[in-house]
Design a protein around this motif. Structure first.
Motif, PDB file in Angstrom:
ATOM      1  N   LYS A 132       0.713  -1.358   0.022  1.00  0.00           N
ATOM      2  CA  LYS A 132       0.095   0.111  -0.023  1.00  0.00           C
ATOM      3  C   LYS A 132       0.835   1.255  -0.156  1.00  0.00           C
ATOM      4  N   ARG A 133       2.042   1.256   0.924  1.00  0.00           N
ATOM      5  CA  ARG A 133       2.855   2.250   1.040  1.00  0.00           C
ATOM      6  C   ARG A 133       3.463   2.533  -0.550  1.00  0.00           C
ATOM      7  N   MET A 134       3.856   1.483  -1.080  1.00  0.00           N
ATOM      8  CA  MET A 134       4.687   1.828  -2.384  1.00  0.00           C
ATOM      9  C   MET A 134       3.558   2.340  -3.388  1.00  0.00           C
ATOM     10  N   LYS A 135       2.150   2.018  -3.311  1.00  0.00           N
ATOM     11  CA  LYS A 135       1.400   2.388  -4.454  1.00  0.00           C
ATOM     12  C   LYS A 135       1.192   3.670  -4.313  1.00  0.00           C
ATOM     13  N   ILE A 136       1.156   4.135  -2.962  1.00  0.00           N
ATOM     14  CA  ILE A 136       0.889   5.551  -2.379  1.00  0.00           C
ATOM     15  C   ILE A 136       1.851   6.384  -3.290  1.00  0.00           C
ATOM     16  N   GLU A 137       3.319   5.951  -3.077  1.00  0.00           N
ATOM     17  CA  GLU A 137       4.459   6.636  -3.709  1.00  0.00           C
ATOM     18  C   GLU A 137       4.442   6.597  -4.840  1.00  0.00           C
ATOM     19  N   ARG A 138       4.218   5.720  -5.709  1.00  0.00           N
ATOM     20  CA  ARG A 138       3.941   5.304  -7.053  1.00  0.00           C
ATOM     21  C   ARG A 138       3.093   6.519  -7.666  1.00  0.00           C
ATOM     22  N   GLN A 139       1.868   6.839  -6.975  1.00  0.00           N
ATOM     23  CA  GLN A 139       0.815   7.595  -7.220  1.00  0.00           C
ATOM     24  C   GLN A 139       1.436   9.150  -7.249  1.00  0.00           C
ATOM     25  N   TRP A 140       2.069   9.405  -6.311  1.00  0.00           N
ATOM     26  CA  TRP A 140       2.664  10.842  -5.711  1.00  0.00           C
ATOM     27  C   TRP A 140       3.722  11.123  -7.023  1.00  0.00           C
ATOM     28  N   SER A 141       4.357  10.039  -7.277  1.00  0.00           N
ATOM     29  CA  SER A 141       5.544  10.133  -8.156  1.00  0.00           C
ATOM     30  C   SER A 141       4.906  10.301  -9.603  1.00  0.00           C
ATOM     31  N   SER A 142       3.694   9.573  -9.867  1.00  0.00           N
ATOM     32  CA  SER A 142       3.261   9.796 -11.173  1.00  0.00           C
ATOM     33  C   SER A 142       2.647  11.288 -11.226  1.00  0.00           C
ATOM     34  N   SER A 143       1.831  11.542 -10.203  1.00  0.00           N
ATOM     35  CA  SER A 143       1.268  12.975 -10.247  1.00  0.00           C
ATOM     36  C   SER A 143       2.187  14.173 -10.441  1.00  0.00           C
ATOM     37  N   TRP A 144       3.364  14.061  -9.793  1.00  0.00           N
ATOM     38  CA  TRP A 144       4.410  15.083 -10.139  1.00  0.00           C
ATOM     39  C   TRP A 144       5.019  14.913 -11.505  1.00  0.00           C
ATOM     40  N   SER A 145       5.049  13.708 -12.090  1.00  0.00           N
ATOM     41  CA  SER A 145       5.564  13.852 -13.532  1.00  0.00           C
ATOM     42  C   SER A 145       4.651  14.155 -14.475  1.00  0.00           C
ATOM     43  N   ARG A 146       3.287  14.378 -13.957  1.00  0.00           N
ATOM     44  CA  ARG A 146       2.221  14.809 -14.992  1.00  0.00           C
ATOM     45  C   ARG A 146       1.795  16.258 -14.820  1.00  0.00           C
ATOM     46  N   LEU A 147       2.747  17.101 -14.154  1.00  0.00           N
ATOM     47  CA  LEU A 147       2.569  18.359 -14.097  1.00  0.00           C
ATOM     48  C   LEU A 147       2.138  19.091 -15.609  1.00  0.00           C
ATOM     49  N   PRO A 148       1.157  19.809 -15.511  1.00  0.00           N
ATOM     50  CA  PRO A 148       0.686  20.662 -16.948  1.00  0.00           C
ATOM     51  C   PRO A 148       2.074  21.516 -17.244  1.00  0.00           C
ATOM     52  N   GLU A 149       2.075  21.827 -18.523  1.00  0.00           N
ATOM     53  CA  GLU A 149       3.089  22.415 -19.105  1.00  0.00           C
ATOM     54  C   GLU A 149       3.183  24.006 -18.407  1.00  0.00           C
ATOM     55  N   ASP A 150       2.069  24.275 -18.354  1.00  0.00           N
ATOM     56  CA  ASP A 150       2.070  25.948 -17.898  1.00  0.00           C
ATOM     57  C   ASP A 150       2.791  25.832 -16.508  1.00  0.00           C
ATOM     58  N   ILE A 151       2.678  24.983 -15.669  1.00  0.00           N
ATOM     59  CA  ILE A 151       3.203  24.848 -14.352  1.00  0.00           C
ATOM     60  C   ILE A 151       4.660  24.676 -14.439  1.00  0.00           C
ATOM     61  N   ILE A 152       5.079  23.886 -15.275  1.00  0.00           N
ATOM     62  CA  ILE A 152       6.589  23.596 -15.528  1.00  0.00           C
ATOM     63  C   ILE A 152       7.229  24.735 -15.906  1.00  0.00           C
ATOM     64  N   PHE A 153       6.386  25.504 -17.050  1.00  0.00           N
ATOM     65  CA  PHE A 153       6.863  26.703 -17.417  1.00  0.00           C
ATOM     66  C   PHE A 153       7.122  27.816 -16.455  1.00  0.00           C
TER      67      PHE A 153
END
Length: 347
Positions: free
Chosen positions: A10-31
């Motif tokens: 469960k902990r690993m699943k939560i970490e993967r979700q957080w990691s995935s959410s960071w990698s999917r930042l909108p381009e305007d936020i990245i900019f």
């Protein structure tokens, strides 16, 4: 065991979700994030993950607004910014600085004893990524001047070395990164009479703008050489109140060639190539002019900046340089070579 394994899963699943959410930042936020980072910080940011590296960031600017300052002597080299100072050991001569890169010639002999640096190894270096590009050795004379056409990591970059020999002939050689030899582009004499040739000293400054190599001399004129057309032109210096002025600096700005005299700091001219004449520029358009012996550049400034519409020599006592020197107890006046290093921009 089952319970422990379930909790770990469960902990690993939560970490993967957080990691995935960071990698999917909108381009305007990245900019927005990258627009607040300096150039080195931008490089590190893009290295975090594939999606951040592949984001469309065209037009982004670095938060670094001021160029780096470099001071060099035969035993040490200092890179100075408002935030940090880095010291290196170097035994090289600065030939040119553009696009965040510096062109060096390694010192092989005692310059006071030898008129030539025999087969000097030339190399390009950028302090922002610590990348080095080695060039073919070159028999470099002390009065030789050099420049390059575009960022050296581009396959179309060309490096030029210019020399005025004892017979008052202009010699131009060129090579590209990755090549093993220097090409002799031109050997020509551009004086009408022997008397006029005596007025010319060694080349003082060299700049490459829009496919043309411009060479300034301490007296009289700028020589323009087009490598593709193998064609040359002579542009006499403009007069000031009927007097000939020795103009010392050439610099490129927005695709234009500018001419500047450091003692008469209100005299800046732009070359009108179709009309073959110099046009007076009466203001700096909210920019700051940084002048160096082998690198000069305009930097856009905010209107509220204390540096807006100001001029700074590479050895200067402006607030920026004073702040650096006082913060790090640094005295660079004994250094032999100085140059400004333009902070690159993301493409």
């Amino acid at each position: 065991m089952a319970v422990g394994g379930g909790a770990e899963s469960k902990r690993m699943k939560i970490e993967r979700q957080w990691s995935s959410s960071w990698s999917r930042l909108p381009e305007d936020i990245i900019f927005s994030i990258m627009n607040r980072l300096g150039y080195v910080g931008q490089l590190r940011f893009r290295a975090v993950c594939k999606s951040w590296r592949q984001a469309n960031i065209r037009g982004i600017k670095s938060a670094d607004t001021l160029p780096w300052k470099m001071a060099v002597d035969p035993r040490s080299c200092c890179f100075m910014t408002l935030l940090t100072i880095k010291k290196y050991t170097v035994d090289s001569k600065v030939l040119a600085s553009k696009y965040g890169w510096v062109l060096f010639a390694k010192r092989e002999n005692d310059e006071e004893e030898y008129p030539y640096m025999t087969n000097a190894p030339l190399f390009l270096y950028t302090p922002f990524t610590n990348r080095i590009i080695h060039l073919p050795n070159f028999i470099l004379k002390l009065d030789d001047k050099a420049t390059f056409s575009m960022p050296p990591d581009s396959p179309d970059c060309e490096i030029f070395v210019v020399r005025l020999d004892r017979d008052k002939k202009l010699l131009i050689r060129m090579c590209r990164p990755g090549e093993t030899t220097w090409i002799k582009l031109a050997i020509f004499k551009f004086f009408d009479t022997e008397d006029s040739s005596e007025k010319y000293g060694p080349a003082h400054n060299v700049e490459y703008v829009d496919g043309v190599l411009y060479i300034s001399f301490e007296q009289i004129a700028v020589v323009a050489y087009n490598p593709k057309l193998d064609d040359s032109k002579l542009y006499p210096y403009p007069c000031n109140e009927g007097k000939n002025i020795v103009y010392e600096y050439l610099l490129e700005s927005d695709g234009n060639l500018l001419l500047y005299h450091d003692e008469l700091d209100d005299l800046v001219f732009r070359l009108d190539r179709p009309q073959m004449k110099w046009i007076r520029i009466h203001n700096l358009d909210d920019r700051s002019l940084f002048l160096g012996t082998n690198s000069s550049l305009f930097i856009p400034m905010e209107q509220t900046s204390e540096l807006v519409n100001t001029r700074h020599a590479v050895v200067c006592h402006c607030s920026m340089c004073t702040k650096i020197s006082e913060s790090f107890h640094l005295d660079v006046r004994h250094m032999e070579d100085y140059c400004w290093i333009q902070v690159p921009q993301m493409i």
